[in-house]
Design an enzyme around this catalytic site. Structure first.
Site, PDB file in Angstrom:
ATOM      1  N   GLY A 150    -107.601 -22.093  40.937  1.00 59.16           N
ATOM      2  CA  GLY A 150    -107.593 -20.883  40.503  1.00 59.16           C
ATOM      3  C   GLY A 150    -106.201 -20.319  40.861  1.00 59.16           C
ATOM      4  N   SER A 174    -112.388 -11.213  42.377  1.00 51.12           N
ATOM      5  CA  SER A 174    -111.530 -12.285  43.210  1.00 51.12           C
ATOM      6  C   SER A 174    -111.843 -13.651  43.219  1.00 51.12           C
ATOM      7  CB  SER A 174    -111.501 -11.506  44.834  1.00 51.12           C
ATOM      8  OG  SER A 174    -112.726 -11.801  45.266  1.00 51.12           O
ATOM      9  N   GLY A 180    -108.638 -19.218  32.307  1.00 49.21           N
ATOM     10  CA  GLY A 180    -109.219 -18.114  32.866  1.00 49.21           C
ATOM     11  C   GLY A 180    -110.341 -17.627  31.975  1.00 49.21           C
ATOM     12  N   THR A 232    -114.978 -17.708  22.613  1.00 51.69           N
ATOM     13  CA  THR A 232    -114.747 -18.936  21.690  1.00 51.69           C
ATOM     14  C   THR A 232    -113.500 -19.907  22.113  1.00 51.69           C
ATOM     15  OG1 THR A 232    -114.547 -19.962  19.416  1.00 51.69           O
ATOM     16  CG2 THR A 232    -113.780 -17.476  19.699  1.00 51.69           C
ATOM     17  N   HIS A 233    -113.506 -20.927  21.941  1.00 53.45           N
ATOM     18  CA  HIS A 233    -112.294 -21.658  21.934  1.00 53.45           C
ATOM     19  C   HIS A 233    -111.573 -22.127  20.896  1.00 53.45           C
ATOM     20  CE1 HIS A 233    -113.127 -21.770  26.247  1.00 53.45           C
ATOM     21  NE2 HIS A 233    -113.781 -22.583  26.681  1.00 53.45           N
ATOM     22  N   ARG A 264    -102.507 -19.714  29.207  1.00 55.70           N
ATOM     23  CA  ARG A 264    -102.071 -20.286  30.390  1.00 55.70           C
ATOM     24  C   ARG A 264    -101.075 -21.152  30.371  1.00 55.70           C
ATOM     25  NH1 ARG A 264    -106.350 -23.017  34.986  1.00 55.70           N
ATOM     26  NH2 ARG A 264    -105.214 -22.758  36.898  1.00 55.70           N
TER      27      ARG A 264
END
Length: 323
Positions: A284, A253, A73, A132-133, A155
């Site tokens: 999503g 949304s 996300g 950043t990841h 998540r």
């Protein structure tokens, strides 16, 4: 400052198109005390050059970092935080690609031919929202030294496996053939930014630090207005009026986000190997794994996550809520 080693697998060939290595650092100034040298992160070998550039990144005191594992996300949170930091400038958010407004610092290390994002980021006006990841130990050292604000979004494990599978497959960053193979690679920490378990649990344990905003995809799905209110407080921004909140919720949304051209246009250019049906924002929903993973694969992931979380006295429901 950092150490690296070749990724070791069994006798089979790795299913990544690039040579992979594992990276670790001492985790200087991180409030969570552990042996960070034992926490490895898998990245393409080219990150031998990228990792030190990120670790030595020159920050500003009002920088805000969005830190996520891939497909958690990121864009959703990034858009919300950017709007709050930029006085709800919807015109600019629609006109300027999200990767230009909030660049991914390590992109040259994971996307072949990507420009020098670090250099570009220094041209952005303050306050910067940087993405950043990377796990906690591979963030810029100044993030921890200066206690800069971090928004961490997690998540649930099975949805991340499913979502990242479609993404990695469609952009050519993984060359396997089946979901079964992908689950094997994910659980064996052979994919970009793994281990996801370390990624999440480290930040969960630091969630009460005043400069860390910990949120889950599931919480945003259940109560987006509540998350936005918390985020306003964290970013020291005025709470939204009823009309402003309504506009924000409409803008964020899923149907609207999925169709904003600025979300995907720059990304498709940065990832030239994308398949014709590539969709950066796909479904999503919470629980997408239920009709995309076999019961056997669900059980395999559950056992993997349960065994790790139990070592830390945690359950998946404690982090993400009931799925």
């Amino acid at each position: 400052m950092f150490q690296s080693r070749p990724l070791t697998t069994d006798s089979r060939k790795t299913r990544s198109p690039l040579p992979m290595k594992e990276y670790a650092t001492e985790g200087l100034n991180i409030p969570l005390k552990k042996n960070w040298c034992d926490t490895w992160c898998t990245l393409p070998e080219v990150c031998d050059e990228v990792v030190p550039e990120i670790l030595n990144y020159e920050t500003r005191q009002d920088d805000v970092f969005v830190v996520t594992f891939m497909k958690c996300g990121t864009i959703w949170m990034q858009e919300a935080a950017w709007l709050l930091l930029n006085n709800l400038n919807y015109t600019k958010s629609i006109e300027v690609p999200v990767l230009d407004r909030s660049p991914l610092l390590e992109m040259p290390g994971v996307v072949f031919g990507a420009p020098n994002i670090v250099e570009y980021s220094h041209t952005l006006p303050s306050p910067r929202l940087l993405k950043t990841h990377m796990p906690a130990s591979l963030l810029p050292l100044q993030v921890w030294e200066r206690k800069l604000k971090q928004i961490y979004m997690a998540r649930n494990f099975k949805d991340v496996v499913v979502s990242s599978y479609h993404f990695m497959k469609q952009v050519g960053l993984w060359t396997g053939d089946s979901m079964e193979e992908y689950v094997e690679d994910f659980l064996n920490n052979e994919l970009n930014f793994t281990s996801y378990l370390h990624h999440v649990v480290d930040f969960w344990k630091m969630r009460n630090e005043p400069n860390i905003f910990f949120v889950t995809y599931e919480e945003m799905s259940r109560d987006l207005p509540g998350v936005i209110k918390r985020l306003c407080t964290f970013l020291e921004r005025p709470q939204l009026t009823a009309e402003e909140m309504e506009q924000m919720l409409e803008h964020l949304s899923f149907d609207k986000m999925k169709n904003y051209e600025q979300i995907t246009s720059r990304l498709k250019k940065a990832l030239p190997q994308t398949s014709p049906d590539f969709q950066f924002l796909r479904r999503g929903i919470v629980g997408c794994y239920k009709d995309e993973l076999t019961p056997e694969l669900q059980k395999k992931i559950d056992i993997w996550s349960h065994n790790y979380l139990a070592q830390h006295g945690l359950t998946e429901e404690e982090i993400f809520g009931k799925l």
